[in-house]
Design a protein around this motif. Structure first.
Motif, PDB file in Angstrom:
ATOM      1  N   LEU A 139       0.827  -1.211   0.000  1.00  0.00           N
ATOM      2  CA  LEU A 139       0.000   0.000   0.000  1.00  0.00           C
ATOM      3  C   LEU A 139       0.865   1.267   0.000  1.00  0.00           C
ATOM      4  O   LEU A 139       0.502   2.275  -0.616  1.00  0.00           O
ATOM      5  CB  LEU A 139      -0.938   0.000   1.209  1.00  0.00           C
ATOM      6  N   ARG A 140       2.009   1.225   0.668  1.00  0.00           N
ATOM      7  CA  ARG A 140       2.881   2.406   0.680  1.00  0.00           C
ATOM      8  C   ARG A 140       3.381   2.750  -0.719  1.00  0.00           C
ATOM      9  O   ARG A 140       3.556   3.922  -1.050  1.00  0.00           O
ATOM     10  CB  ARG A 140       4.067   2.186   1.636  1.00  0.00           C
ATOM     11  N   THR A 141       3.609   1.705  -1.554  1.00  0.00           N
ATOM     12  CA  THR A 141       4.021   1.968  -2.945  1.00  0.00           C
ATOM     13  C   THR A 141       2.938   2.769  -3.667  1.00  0.00           C
ATOM     14  O   THR A 141       3.220   3.759  -4.340  1.00  0.00           O
ATOM     15  CB  THR A 141       4.275   0.629  -3.689  1.00  0.00           C
ATOM     16  N   LEU A 142       1.672   2.319  -3.482  1.00  0.00           N
ATOM     17  CA  LEU A 142       0.558   3.007  -4.143  1.00  0.00           C
ATOM     18  C   LEU A 142       0.447   4.444  -3.631  1.00  0.00           C
ATOM     19  O   LEU A 142       0.266   5.392  -4.415  1.00  0.00           O
ATOM     20  CB  LEU A 142      -0.766   2.276  -3.875  1.00  0.00           C
ATOM     21  N   ASP A 163     -10.674  -4.532  -1.348  1.00  0.00           N
ATOM     22  CA  ASP A 163     -10.024  -4.115  -0.117  1.00  0.00           C
ATOM     23  C   ASP A 163      -9.165  -2.861  -0.355  1.00  0.00           C
ATOM     24  O   ASP A 163      -9.231  -1.876   0.392  1.00  0.00           O
ATOM     25  CB  ASP A 163      -9.159  -5.296   0.374  1.00  0.00           C
ATOM     26  N   VAL A 164      -8.375  -2.902  -1.436  1.00  0.00           N
ATOM     27  CA  VAL A 164      -7.505  -1.754  -1.753  1.00  0.00           C
ATOM     28  C   VAL A 164      -8.337  -0.517  -2.074  1.00  0.00           C
ATOM     29  O   VAL A 164      -8.034   0.594  -1.607  1.00  0.00           O
ATOM     30  CB  VAL A 164      -6.554  -2.106  -2.931  1.00  0.00           C
ATOM     31  N   VAL A 165      -9.388  -0.705  -2.868  1.00  0.00           N
ATOM     32  CA  VAL A 165     -10.252   0.438  -3.201  1.00  0.00           C
ATOM     33  C   VAL A 165     -10.854   1.023  -1.921  1.00  0.00           C
ATOM     34  O   VAL A 165     -10.854   2.247  -1.717  1.00  0.00           O
ATOM     35  CB  VAL A 165     -11.371   0.009  -4.185  1.00  0.00           C
ATOM     36  N   ALA A 166     -11.327   0.147  -1.043  1.00  0.00           N
ATOM     37  CA  ALA A 166     -11.964   0.614   0.193  1.00  0.00           C
ATOM     38  C   ALA A 166     -10.956   1.322   1.111  1.00  0.00           C
ATOM     39  O   ALA A 166     -11.249   2.374   1.683  1.00  0.00           O
ATOM     40  CB  ALA A 166     -12.600  -0.570   0.933  1.00  0.00           C
ATOM     41  N   GLN A 172     -15.430  -5.935 -11.535  1.00  0.00           N
ATOM     42  CA  GLN A 172     -16.614  -6.091 -10.680  1.00  0.00           C
ATOM     43  C   GLN A 172     -16.318  -5.644  -9.247  1.00  0.00           C
ATOM     44  O   GLN A 172     -17.205  -5.218  -8.527  1.00  0.00           O
ATOM     45  CB  GLN A 172     -17.090  -7.557 -10.701  1.00  0.00           C
ATOM     46  N   ALA A 173     -15.030  -5.715  -8.865  1.00  0.00           N
ATOM     47  CA  ALA A 173     -14.644  -5.328  -7.508  1.00  0.00           C
ATOM     48  C   ALA A 173     -14.241  -3.862  -7.415  1.00  0.00           C
ATOM     49  O   ALA A 173     -13.864  -3.400  -6.333  1.00  0.00           O
ATOM     50  CB  ALA A 173     -13.498  -6.220  -7.036  1.00  0.00           C
ATOM     51  N   GLY A 174     -14.290  -3.128  -8.531  1.00  0.00           N
ATOM     52  CA  GLY A 174     -14.029  -1.695  -8.434  1.00  0.00           C
ATOM     53  C   GLY A 174     -12.939  -1.133  -9.319  1.00  0.00           C
ATOM     54  O   GLY A 174     -12.742   0.092  -9.348  1.00  0.00           O
ATOM     55  N   ALA A 175     -12.210  -1.972 -10.055  1.00  0.00           N
ATOM     56  CA  ALA A 175     -11.182  -1.446 -10.967  1.00  0.00           C
ATOM     57  C   ALA A 175     -11.854  -0.763 -12.155  1.00  0.00           C
ATOM     58  O   ALA A 175     -12.883  -1.228 -12.644  1.00  0.00           O
ATOM     59  CB  ALA A 175     -10.277  -2.579 -11.456  1.00  0.00           C
ATOM     60  N   THR A 176     -11.260   0.342 -12.622  1.00  0.00           N
ATOM     61  CA  THR A 176     -11.846   1.080 -13.752  1.00  0.00           C
ATOM     62  C   THR A 176     -10.819   1.294 -14.857  1.00  0.00           C
ATOM     63  O   THR A 176     -10.926   2.233 -15.658  1.00  0.00           O
ATOM     64  CB  THR A 176     -12.388   2.447 -13.294  1.00  0.00           C
ATOM     65  N   HIS A 177      -9.834   0.431 -14.887  1.00  0.00           N
ATOM     66  CA  HIS A 177      -8.736   0.535 -15.867  1.00  0.00           C
ATOM     67  C   HIS A 177      -8.226  -0.883 -16.068  1.00  0.00           C
ATOM     68  O   HIS A 177      -7.806  -1.526 -15.102  1.00  0.00           O
ATOM     69  CB  HIS A 177      -7.678   1.480 -15.271  1.00  0.00           C
ATOM     70  N   VAL A 178      -8.320  -1.404 -17.311  1.00  0.00           N
ATOM     71  CA  VAL A 178      -7.887  -2.778 -17.563  1.00  0.00           C
ATOM     72  C   VAL A 178      -6.742  -2.790 -18.564  1.00  0.00           C
ATOM     73  O   VAL A 178      -6.822  -2.185 -19.617  1.00  0.00           O
ATOM     74  CB  VAL A 178      -9.041  -3.676 -18.084  1.00  0.00           C
ATOM     75  N   GLN A 179      -5.657  -3.472 -18.208  1.00  0.00           N
ATOM     76  CA  GLN A 179      -4.517  -3.599 -19.110  1.00  0.00           C
ATOM     77  C   GLN A 179      -4.556  -4.977 -19.762  1.00  0.00           C
ATOM     78  O   GLN A 179      -4.549  -5.998 -19.082  1.00  0.00           O
ATOM     79  CB  GLN A 179      -3.209  -3.401 -18.347  1.00  0.00           C
ATOM     80  N   CYS A 180      -4.593  -4.979 -21.097  1.00  0.00           N
ATOM     81  CA  CYS A 180      -4.735  -6.224 -21.835  1.00  0.00           C
ATOM     82  C   CYS A 180      -3.796  -6.234 -23.025  1.00  0.00           C
ATOM     83  O   CYS A 180      -3.213  -5.210 -23.375  1.00  0.00           O
ATOM     84  CB  CYS A 180      -6.164  -6.358 -22.386  1.00  0.00           C
TER      85      CYS A 180
END
Lengths: 533, 533
Positions: A165-168, A199-202, A228-236
């Motif tokens: 989390l500190r990295t983020l 968990d991270v989003v929250a 579905q858990a809250g990510a709004t950016h997908v790398q593919c």
């Protein structure tokens, strides 16, 4: 723009992470072509490579900046690393190369697993955080938008959530506006991964992205679960190209987000382009398309069960998870021994041949197909041969571009151990009798070479036609008769692929039949569509 | 037995649902070989096909019952449908064929989506339930264990949960002991699917299984999520073979269940066999193995040299989601399953060749196998050729029964349409130079016939040797070199079967190499075991 605008990011990394796939080696021209196709599809971000680290990537960004790449939808992204430990960011050559690339967006990769920070970087968490914060801030101050790829995030979070989390936090303090959680080793499963994302989003309230590798065969599922858990950016990456088992496949992820979750992540009209773009990107990568790929594979909606053919005809939506047209694919029905009138009629319709209005022709076509399949033919993977057969039954065949008089193939294993294959063909083409002889690696190659040598002066389109794949199957239990050989030939003219079949007791004759069908098929299309040249 | 015994079922349906994949066409011999490999791996159930519906499947069960298939771990399962609407179960020919197959377990497929019941079956829910209940009970009364495949379950449950659940209840009332929830159209995602599985388990208390198709690229994830939600029976196919986008891949599902969820679903020693068995099954299906397949692909643990190369060397566990050895894979780019010292030594022991006492020969054999596999050879399915190679390295080879001077094969497609293959061989056998010419159906047949004609007067055992199966694979991605052809020849002398391999740019020469190995192998056995004739 999609209806979701900047609120959802489809971020493609085919040109950087996808290029890690064994066997892929993009030229700069290839990279520009890939970027244009992805932009045409309407992805939001195209990660072009790592300027400063790879010369081809540096050149790609230079040519893009020089005007060789005009993007309508996407923004170009340069990928790179944070400054080195103990170095001033403004003096870090690699960071300066990111600026020099002129890409408006930069994605920085950073360690977020304490074990990697200590054992691979050989530094400590505080310095790692400073490296992230300094580099992001430097780039933001220079007017760049910055995303952070938190490498090994899920493993790191499981091992030591505080460091992860500190990295983020360091990235967001520096001004990054998306933190991308990476399952770099690809070992995660959807249920646990979705919990971590939530968990991270929250805990942080940050804008979160997701980057998954396919080592558990769950990259697509993990990516969708993260959304579905809250990510709004997908790398593919296109077709899931990537290191080891690959990355999350752009086409399956987008297919799922749009058709299953109802998220308008691409411009509306782009969805029907998925199949075409997937195949075009496979061409550029020089990798045979995966016929069984979800959504875009040539078999993705192909039904073999003769049993249900009549039901499929009445109610296709009962047997497909989506309408194949939605993604620009189609429902090929495989013709098999169990094939009846209904499935052949359906198949004909798919090939643009209306058998319904000619019940007599349909009857004789069914009889013919059954007879041939009993003899070892198989049309399930050979649409082009089936099309020729059906046209024949309807007496709608074009005049064949050439006719064979005879051929001879000679194979020698000489006393000194040399292996030589030589073929001679005698054919009639454009009113002339032509004889040609050629050598090849094997009998079929020699025959193909001799035929091309004979025909090329008379058939201009022949030059564009190449053999893509060649499959041989020996059928040993054909109801007690002698073994026969079935040959499938996949051909391409650089735009389309088509498959033809030949069956004979002799492998060379079986190959000859399939090769001839391939050329007759192309001739009929070449006649219908005047050359653009 | 696994430590989980009957409490968890790994159920393989490669031979039934996997065979729906376009291009797969198993012979009965193939089916027996597939079943043996799966049994060796320790799966609990092998679904062998649909007796009564497909002649090859009927024959497969007959040969299994006649003693051609001895299973150590698995139980054989016959797949079939419930009785037809309005027919007495005891009079339903298809149901009687299930009994006649003598399989101890029967999996019945039934509709559980009301739309399918009404629109495809054209009956009502009550009759559908009666069809399920009657058929299950009939088979249970005859001593069979019965599982129910609830087709289109997830779509049906979403549309009308009551009908879907009534199908399951009818099966359990009849005596079925597992109800398998099928995502037949493959349109589901893990998060929603897991909820439905948990819901069904909670509502019914039934033992629940899962069967997923890969149309969203989530079949593996869905299967694993279902297990996390309470399913204790997973239906998979080798390498994910199946209709359209395929099924849940057995190897990825097992890899995930064992290494991620800690479920001992296979015998402990089997996990390290996953890679080998996956590749052997691809050989039999005559489909090129997917190098990027999770867990078992040759690239699944291959890192492209770069950034982390030295770090990987020091700390491989930081860069791999599992230790590749766990699943019998390795980190090298060129995977050579048998090319490790330990595995080659083990393989030698299996073939009766003691390499442990000759470390020098083992070293050179490992080098030789690696070299050959890099050139396209594969000893996975060619024990007889490997045995000859190992004996050669130990200088324990017998004198070959003959040597070749030269051969010539001529193939003619004559002006009148006749196809003629003729071969001439010049060989040295029993101290004589022999020249013989023969015709055949094709070049390889002609060559085989000429060779036999030359040798038969000198080698009495030759008459008993016949070619059982002949497989050809064109290998196109041999690191930029020209395509090579790999030929596998299965021979039999009526008592044993053995397989040999040949690789060459020319298919006839590749076949020649495999044919020669087959005869040399037989000669060594004939020398060791005097003829009983």
């Amino acid at each position: 723009m999609t209806t979701l605008g900047d609120t959802f990011h489809v971020y493609d990394t085919t040109l950087r992470d996808g290029a890690q796939r064994e066997g892929i080696s993009y030229s700069v021209t290839d990279k520009l072509a890939v970027a244009r196709l992805l932009d045409g599809l309407g992805v939001g971000f195209i990660e072009g490579g790592w300027p400063g680290a790879l010369p081809k990537d540096t050149e790609f960004f230079a040519r893009a900046a020089a005007g060789d790449l005009t993007l309508k939808h996407a923004q170009l992204v340069a990928f790179g690393s944070t400054r080195k430990a103990g170095v001033k960011v403004a003096e870090d050559a690699q960071v300066r190369a990111l600026l020099a690339s002129q890409a408006p967006v930069v994605t920085l990769v950073a360690k977020s697993d304490r074990r990697h920070i200590e054992r691979a970087l050989r530094t400590d968490v505080a310095e790692n955080c400073a490296m992230v914060r300094d580099t992001v801030r430097f780039l933001v101050d220079e007017g760049r938008r910055v995303f952070l790829d938190a490498e090994h995030f899920f493993d790191g979070f499981a091992f030591d959530p505080d460091t992860a989390l500190r990295t983020l936090e360091s990235a967001v303090e520096g001004g990054a506006d998306v933190v991308v959680l990476c399952d770099t080793n690809g070992g995660r499963l959807p249920l646990g991964l979705a919990e971590t994302v939530a968990d991270v989003v929250a805990r942080t309230g940050f804008r979160v992205g997701i980057h998954c590798q396919d080592d558990t065969s769950c990259a697509v599922a993990n990516t969708v679960a993260a959304v579905q858990a809250g990510a709004t950016h997908v790398q593919c990456t296109a077709n899931g190209y990537g290191e080891r088992a690959g990355n999350a496949d752009l086409f399956a992820v987008v297919g799922n987000l749009v058709t299953k979750l109802g998220l308008a992540v691409l411009p509306h009209e782009s969805l029907a382009e998925l199949t075409r773009v997937s195949h075009a990107l496979a061409e550029i990568a020089n990798i045979a398309p995966d016929s069984h790929q979800a959504y875009v594979g040539s078999s993705a909606f192909a039904h073999k069960a003769g049993l249900h053919a009549s039901a499929i005809k009445v109610d296709p939506e009962l047997y497909n998870h989506i309408d194949p047209d939605t993604v620009g694919n189609d429902m090929r029905v495989l013709v098999t021994e169990m094939a009846g009138r209904a499935s052949l009629e359906l198949k004909g319709r798919e090939l643009g041949i209306d058998l319904a209005r000619r019940p007599d022709a349909l009857t004789s076509a069914v009889r013919k197909v059954k007879e041939l399949e009993a003899g070892g033919w198989s049309f399930e993977a050979a649409d082009a041969s089936l099309e020729l057969l059906l046209k024949d039954e309807l007496s709608e065949s074009d005049t064949p571009p050439f006719t064979l008089e005879s051929y001879r193939v000679v194979l020698d294993h000489t006393r000194d151990g040399a292996i030589v294959s030589e073929a001679t063909v005698k054919v009639h083409v454009a009113g002339e009798r032509v004889i040609a002889t050629a050598e090849g690696n094997g009998p079929v190659h020699a025959l193909d070479a001799a035929l091309r040598k004979a025909l090329l002066p008379h058939l201009s389109w022949l030059d564009s036609v190449h053999l893509n794949d060649y499959k041989v199957r020996i059928l040993t239990d054909q109801h007690g008769t002698d073994a026969v050989t079935r040959v499938l030939v996949e051909s391409t003219d650089g735009e389309r692929e088509w498959t033809t079949v030949g069956v004979h007791g002799n492998i060379v004759e079986a190959s000859w039949l399939a090769l001839c069908d391939a050329l007759v098929h192309k001739a009929s299309r070449a006649a219908a569509t005047p050359s653009r040249g």
